[in-house]
Design a protein around this motif. Sequence first.
Motif: not given
Lengths: 199, 108
Positions: A24, A26-28, A30-32, A36, A40, A135, A138-139, A142
Amino acid sequence: MNENSADINIAKTIKSWVLLYFDNLYSWAVYKTSNKESAEDLVQETFLAAHQSFDKFEGKSDPKTWLFAILKNKITDYHRKQYRDPGARAERQNQYVSGVLFISLFNEHGEWRAEEVPEVWPDESDHLLDNPEFNSTLQQCLKNLPPQWFSAIQLKFLEEKKPDLVCQELGVSQTNYWQIIHRAKLQLRKCIQLNWFNS
Amino acid sequence: MKRIIHMLVLSCKRATELTEKKSVFQLSWNEQLQLDLHTKICKCCAIYQEQSILLDKIIRHQKMEISKFKPVFHLKNETLKLSIIHRLDEQIGYDYETQPSKFLATIS
């Protein structure tokens, strides 16, 4: 002996959190950050920081919330740094990108070019908030922004402090900040127009 | 009329600038008046303003979901996960090396 077994228990707790919450966080990250490698580093630093300042946790909040709070601070710092010091080469590229952007959108009088005039988005735009496909577009849009612009946009929403204070702390002028936000938003809107509404 | 406003008051480019400035900082009384005048007459910039606010709303909405974050794409990175666990082990190990007596105490 007590001190040492306490250390081992802390490490055990943190290890169990790695197993539970890593995916969770890590995904967040990468998302933000849209990056990558940075994600990390930030997630790794988050768990190590949690380990070092475990005494501040005290079991008062949910571990996931606590870890997310640490990570959020690290992500904010990352964006502050990336916004403030994009590097000379990136700065030149950004100048070029904004030049092209302004010329493509506006004529010499500063009026919208006919093909770029913003048109009303269909009614469904109100429901875009929870649309996963939108989304993801949008991602992607961005992510396509120059890194410094992306960070400026992220800071706008991540920072809890007032923008004038943020600028003061970063040692940048308010004008510089909103001008970058302006370019980023023009580019973002155009990208969404092309990749969502026109496609 | 539209052209006059553009020339005397504000160009569209400048109107989008003020729209974004407003989303971060407060506009001066004069800037706010110029922007209001412009968007009253220029439909394109009124639309831009609306869309800009909508985009902010969507990005802000994503931010709200930190604790109940459900990623659109789920990412895994087992290598990093294991390396963090390894580093945590090492940190305890480091203590053992520098404080061997304490280490012995824990296993006795």
